[in-house]
Design a protein around this motif. Structure first.
Motif, PDB file in Angstrom:
ATOM      1  N   VAL A 189      -8.815   6.954  -3.350  1.00 41.57           N
ATOM      2  CA  VAL A 189      -8.051   5.740  -3.629  1.00 41.57           C
ATOM      3  C   VAL A 189      -8.004   5.493  -5.134  1.00 41.57           C
ATOM      4  CG1 VAL A 189      -8.626   4.668  -1.418  1.00 41.57           C
ATOM      5  CG2 VAL A 189     -10.108   4.282  -3.398  1.00 41.57           C
ATOM      6  N   ALA A 235      -7.357  -0.180  -5.196  1.00 43.65           N
ATOM      7  CA  ALA A 235      -7.935  -0.184  -3.849  1.00 43.65           C
ATOM      8  C   ALA A 235      -9.450  -0.352  -3.901  1.00 43.65           C
ATOM      9  CB  ALA A 235      -7.565   1.107  -3.124  1.00 43.65           C
ATOM     10  N   MET A 291      -3.874   5.013  -1.279  1.00 48.10           N
ATOM     11  CA  MET A 291      -4.876   5.699  -0.466  1.00 48.10           C
ATOM     12  C   MET A 291      -4.291   7.013   0.027  1.00 48.10           C
ATOM     13  SD  MET A 291      -6.793   4.528   3.068  1.00 48.10           S
ATOM     14  CE  MET A 291      -5.338   4.753   4.094  1.00 48.10           C
ATOM     15  N   TYR A 306      -9.870   8.350  -9.031  1.00 46.99           N
ATOM     16  CA  TYR A 306      -9.106   7.098  -9.067  1.00 46.99           C
ATOM     17  C   TYR A 306      -8.309   6.955 -10.361  1.00 46.99           C
ATOM     18  CZ  TYR A 306     -12.283   4.561 -12.261  1.00 46.99           C
ATOM     19  OH  TYR A 306     -12.997   4.141 -13.355  1.00 46.99           O
ATOM     20  N   VAL A 346     -12.562   0.761   2.682  1.00 47.59           N
ATOM     21  CA  VAL A 346     -11.192   0.553   2.205  1.00 47.59           C
ATOM     22  C   VAL A 346     -10.237   0.267   3.354  1.00 47.59           C
ATOM     23  CG1 VAL A 346      -9.196   1.711   1.169  1.00 47.59           C
ATOM     24  CG2 VAL A 346     -11.428   1.865   0.074  1.00 47.59           C
ATOM     25  N   TRP A 390       0.828  -1.199   0.000  1.00 47.32           N
ATOM     26  CA  TRP A 390       0.000   0.000   0.000  1.00 47.32           C
ATOM     27  C   TRP A 390       0.868   1.256   0.000  1.00 47.32           C
ATOM     28  CZ3 TRP A 390      -5.447   0.707   0.356  1.00 47.32           C
ATOM     29  CH2 TRP A 390      -6.185  -0.477   0.342  1.00 47.32           C
TER      30      TRP A 390
END
Length: 530
Positions: free
Chosen positions: A149, A153, A138, A125, A191, A106
């Motif tokens: 995100v 994600a 994120m 996005y 999320v 991430w």
């Protein structure tokens, strides 16, 4: 045996302008104050340490009444987007982070604020997908009530056009009904629930970094809310025990407990009973609404910037009342986040129906958009308003476009609140705003977005420097009903002190943001020295 502090103007903060020459401290408490010669005669045989202030002014220890300590540490450790000046700047910084992050991990950024950009359109996005589809990305908005995100994600979270908005949250959608990648309030959890749990070592590191930063900015304590975000109550609580007690990083942490963590807290603390002078369990934390920036603060009128919405009630009025009732059954006070006037009204009604025990005080956090009738109601309640004056520097002028100039009369109305006799405490809400209390004091006194600005927003609501400093001393003590031992420099009070390079009461207001901390003392010990 004890320590003598002398050689500077020592403000008691009992009344404006009152100061003494010296303070004698024993075992973490103030034993005596007065003229240096008198204290040397009286305590000479007991003085085994001296701290010469070298002419610098000393104040009661500044305490931030509302922050997220571990979150502040994360901001210092993670990708910080708070200084990004445009969408392009954000994307450039994220690209650099992506390039140094192994595929599949991430990428998390903190602190972007579209209101500070010339083009305030939100990142979507697709913008993040151009940077990477091999990393879930994120990016948390500055208010932490919204995030954006990338498509990766969204897929991990299973968010599609068919996904319904969760209660108390919003999935932003385009004209075709497809998610844009921006999630507000409770929708964020769709999320965040999929992010791998951080290690206990990481939590300790973030907390340690945060405390070091706090004491460097003159803070001797903070009322912090962290206990529901790092794998449950115990993991975060244990980090405070480890860092403050075992690693001996002195700091007075008053812990707000998210209502979802209260049951775990109650079971653990009742068994262990290991709170101390440096780690205290505080009120039940509840969210009544969201933020102005994400248009989720709950208003009694439509947003001028988007008449289709009045914000989000994270708790319905009945749900809020039941949470307050639960707190009372546990003997707890409440600390409730309420930015919009309707959210504030819900909180007032809940406390009126379920008041705290005699001798206790609740707090309402933020209290930005109010009405005359609400001010009159709240001043009759055992409540402290936990305000963040630095929000003015971040929110104006765009907040006028959000709510409309016709609704400004009781907004960010700190002078009115104090004049009405409402107790107020001062905090930063770090990592939302900078931890530096000088910036908050300046915003409260000047009502300007920066020292270089000539625009004063609602000048009638400016505080005096004395009133602004008191938010961090007496106000923070009142918020936890401890003004009998914190918030002043006088006998039997805790020996927590903030020593600055310049006297806040003798300099132009626009010089305040640049004032540096010379020393910070907690429990009579110097924990930071420039």
């Amino acid at each position: 045996m004890g320590t003598l502090f002398y050689g500077g103007k020592i403000y008691t903060m009992l009344k404006e302008g009152e100061h003494v020459e010296s303070v004698y401290v024993e075992k973490g408490f103030i034993e005596d104050i007065g003229a240096e010669e008198d204290l040397r005669i009286k305590w000479g045989a007991e003085i085994n340490k001296e701290v010469h202030l070298k002419g610098y002014p000393m104040y009661p220890g500044f305490v931030d009444s509302h922050l997220h300590l571990i979150g502040h540490g994360e901001k210092l450790l993670r990708l910080d987007l708070s200084q990004a000046t445009s969408r392009e700047d954000v994307l450039m910084r994220v690209r650099q982070k992506v390039e140094s992050t192994p595929k599949g991990e991430w990428v998390i950024g903190e602190g972007w604020d579209e209101n500070q950009w010339e083009d305030s359109s939100l990142i979507q996005y697709q913008d993040l997908d151009q940077l990477s589809t091999e990393h879930p990305i994120m990016l948390k908005r500055v208010c932490r009530h919204g995030l954006v995100v990338n498509g990766t994600a969204l897929k991990i979270a299973g968010i599609t056009a068919e996904t319904r908005d969760p209660e108390g949250g919003i999935i932003q959608r385009d004209e075709a009904g497809n998610p844009t990648g921006f999630l507000a309030d409770q929708a964020q959890e769709l999320v965040t629930a999929h992010i791998p749990q951080v290690s206990e070592a990481y939590i300790r590191q973030a907390l340690s970094v945060a405390i070091k930063d706090c004491v460097q900015h003159g803070l001797t304590g903070g009322h912090t809310e962290d206990l529901n975000y790092y794998g449950g109550f115990l993991r975060a609580y244990q980090a405070f025990q480890d860092v403050i007690h075992k690693e001996k990083q002195l700091f007075r942490a008053h812990l707000l407990v998210h209502h979802e963590a209260v049951d775990d807290m109650y079971t653990y603390v009742e068994e262990k009973k290991d709170t101390s002078a440096f780690i205290e369990i505080g009120p039940m934390k509840i969210f009544a609404d969201g933020s102005l920036g994400s248009q989720s603060a709950l208003l009694s009128f439509p947003y001028k910037s988007d008449p289709s919405t009045r914000g989000v009630a994270i708790q319905s009025l009945d749900e809020l009342k039941q949470l307050v009732r639960k707190a009372r059954e546990l003997g707890m006070t409440v600390a409730i986040h309420a930015i919009g006037d309707l959210a504030f009204q819900y909180v007032v009604e809940s406390i009126e129906q379920y008041p705290p025990q005699a001798g206790q005080r609740d707090r309402i956090i933020h209290a930005q958009i109010l009405r005359k009738d609400l001010v009159h109601r709240v001043k009759n309640l055992p409540v402290v308003l936990d305000i963040q004056p630095r929000f003015l520097a971040s929110d104006f002028p765009w907040v006028i476009e959000k709510i409309g100039e016709e609704h400004l009369d009781y907004c960010y109305a700190w002078k009115t609140l104090l004049d009405e006799g409402v107790m107020c405490a001062g905090g930063s809400d770090a990592p939302i705003e900078p931890i530096n209390p000088m910036l908050t004091i300046h915003a409260a006194v000047s009502r300007k977005t920066s020292p270089n600005s000539s625009v004063v927003y609602i000048p009638s609501e400016r505080l005096t420097v004395f009133e602004a400093v008191r938010l961090f001393t007496l106000g923070s003590a009142q918020a936890i009903h401890q003004e009998h031992k914190k918030g002043y420099i006088q006998k039997d009070y805790v020996a927590d002190f903030t020593i600055l390079e310049r006297d806040l009461f003798e300099i132009p207001a626009d010089d305040i943001p640049g004032v540096q901390v010379q020393m910070t003392a907690i429990n009579g010990e110097i924990v930071y020295q420039k």
